[in-house]
Design an enzyme around this catalytic site. Sequence first.
Site, PDB file in Angstrom:
ATOM      1  N   HIS A 130     -31.876 -19.606   5.278  1.00 48.88           N
ATOM      2  CA  HIS A 130     -30.901 -19.333   6.377  1.00 48.88           C
ATOM      3  C   HIS A 130     -31.018 -20.344   7.484  1.00 48.88           C
ATOM      4  O   HIS A 130     -32.148 -20.989   7.577  1.00 48.88           O
ATOM      5  CB  HIS A 130     -31.235 -17.983   6.942  1.00 48.88           C
ATOM      6  N   ASP A 138     -39.910 -15.948   5.488  1.00 46.23           N
ATOM      7  CA  ASP A 138     -38.790 -15.131   6.211  1.00 46.23           C
ATOM      8  C   ASP A 138     -38.487 -14.028   5.308  1.00 46.23           C
ATOM      9  O   ASP A 138     -38.004 -14.097   4.236  1.00 46.23           O
ATOM     10  CB  ASP A 138     -37.341 -16.037   6.406  1.00 46.23           C
ATOM     11  N   GLN A 165     -34.597 -10.343   4.512  1.00 48.30           N
ATOM     12  CA  GLN A 165     -33.788  -9.900   3.385  1.00 48.30           C
ATOM     13  C   GLN A 165     -34.635  -8.956   2.395  1.00 48.30           C
ATOM     14  O   GLN A 165     -34.175  -8.278   1.614  1.00 48.30           O
ATOM     15  CB  GLN A 165     -32.920 -10.782   2.548  1.00 48.30           C
ATOM     16  N   LYS A 197     -31.776  -4.838   9.848  1.00 44.06           N
ATOM     17  CA  LYS A 197     -31.357  -5.022   8.225  1.00 44.06           C
ATOM     18  C   LYS A 197     -32.280  -3.872   7.708  1.00 44.06           C
ATOM     19  O   LYS A 197     -32.104  -3.714   6.353  1.00 44.06           O
ATOM     20  CB  LYS A 197     -31.694  -6.304   7.784  1.00 44.06           C
ATOM     21  N   CYS A 250     -24.445 -18.364   7.006  1.00 45.04           N
ATOM     22  CA  CYS A 250     -25.521 -19.250   7.772  1.00 45.04           C
ATOM     23  C   CYS A 250     -26.674 -20.036   6.886  1.00 45.04           C
ATOM     24  O   CYS A 250     -27.641 -20.239   7.011  1.00 45.04           O
ATOM     25  CB  CYS A 250     -26.392 -18.339   8.691  1.00 45.04           C
TER      26      CYS A 250
END
Lengths: 150, 423
Positions: B140, B217, B220, B243, B381
Amino acid sequence: MSELRELYQEIVLDHNSRPRNFKEIEDADRVVEGYNPLCGDKIMLYVKFEGDTIADIGFQGTGCAISRASASLMTQQVKGRNVAQAEKLFDRFHEMVTGNVDGDLDFEDLGDLEVMAGVSNFPSRVKCATLSWHSLRSALKSQEAHVTTE
Amino acid sequence: MTTAKPAESPRPSLTSEAPLDVQRVRRDFPILQQQVRGRPLVYLDNAATSQKPHQVIDTLTRYYTKENSNIHRGVHYLSELATTKYEATRSTVKRFINAGEEREIVFVRGTTEGLNLVAQSFGRQRVGEGDEVIISTMEHHSNIVPWQMLCEERGARLRVIPINDDGELLLDEYEKLLSPRTKLVSVVHVSNSLGTINPIKRIIETAHAQGVPVAIDGAQAAPHLRLDVQDLDCDFYTFSGHKLFGPTGIGVLYGKAEHLEAMPPYQGGGDMIKSVTFEKTTYNDLPYKFEAGTPHIAGVIGLGAAIDYVEGIGLDRIGAHESELLRYGIERLSAIDGLKLIGTAGHKASILSFVLDGVHPHDVGSILDGEGIAIRTGHHCTQPVMERFGIAATARASLAFYNTKEEIDALVEGIHHVSEVMG
């Protein structure tokens, strides 16, 4: 659904699948790249002047149906017009698609461009419809060769 | 493998728990009960942000109605109450990701701030001229730009792990990129545009074998996978609350205590100090050194409620339900003429990115919206991913545990409708 049908009416779909003036003009006086950072769509706009008049105009690039049809319709409408007339069209078109109307509520003066009126029901798509117009205004003002919708 | 035990798809529950009762959990989400454009809302944009159960909404309401106060320095009842609840979430997060210590949990605004904190504090300390930072093609923008900024400032170089046509990292290439110049690796756990679940445990092991620290990261991953930062042995792990069915504006950065101790503060201000004079300031202990200013107290407490909610359902049950939804979604979407799935990794989360022949994703999105179906369209993104696949954008349906097969049917019907409208 009727709002969607209004957005994707036949003239729009026709200009999307068979865009007019979809061409590069090699001896263009102005070449402007328009960019919509929201979706990554890019168009190149080519303008050739004779004095104050837009003698020829073409565009290339990728985009959604709304941005392609809008660019195609725009080139048809501004070809042969002078700078002041084209700028007036920009203002009126902008009023129509954003729904922020200062002038006449009737957009008959826009001719075929009126088919884009349905965009005003879809705020997230206004930038698609105005990308080519912002590029044109930049070409007319000759300020910068790269414009975005932001 | 991302976790020690049952994290891989398909993920059968190891317990005797009944499968997820999706209609029951849907009743927890007030927003899912409404109609949009005259149709029942079909919300398939969970990778952008998830919806919030009433347990989270009620927690926020109760906080602002009965508990609101500033934390840590108040001597009155409400301040003590708010402080206790705020710190209780730190303990909840520690358990949720199986961190070793509570002081390794830093509250930030979200994944983006977590990554920026690592880049600006840890990165600036370690990365110098001629050094290299490794990321991947499927990052991202929030895991690209902070490192670009750092590299530019330091005269360092950004190296990028390539991916194959299925959207999987090329690990051989990764190993070749690692060198004595590598000062840090930062990769995404689950790709937001492709759905790929990366083998981060192996990526971390490989980097550690050369003494290179790794940041992950997890934006998700946190809503879908059981996390165990000690098992992964990652140096940093960051994710967003919104999220994960929690509030916006709150997220978590996990860092190994040894790193966080050695790092300079990211922002200066109140709460991050022990003492201040004009001559010298002594910084506070972990994790407060990294939490300058009044934090998003309501957000933190809301995040705690969200994690409690997710754990109440159980990540194994969530995983099993989402795996089945993904399988069904792939089967149904693949059967549509002219539709191409982007991101076909063997090991992926419930994200369905696709392109339709001759129709721009934006038009797909608008037409589906007309039927009350919310998807995302654009580059998500991840412009380098779009470039890798030679496309400008995709349409993306991203699923959560409250989605149903009927909603996938509605999506498929909607896509057929797109073709009708566009001719």
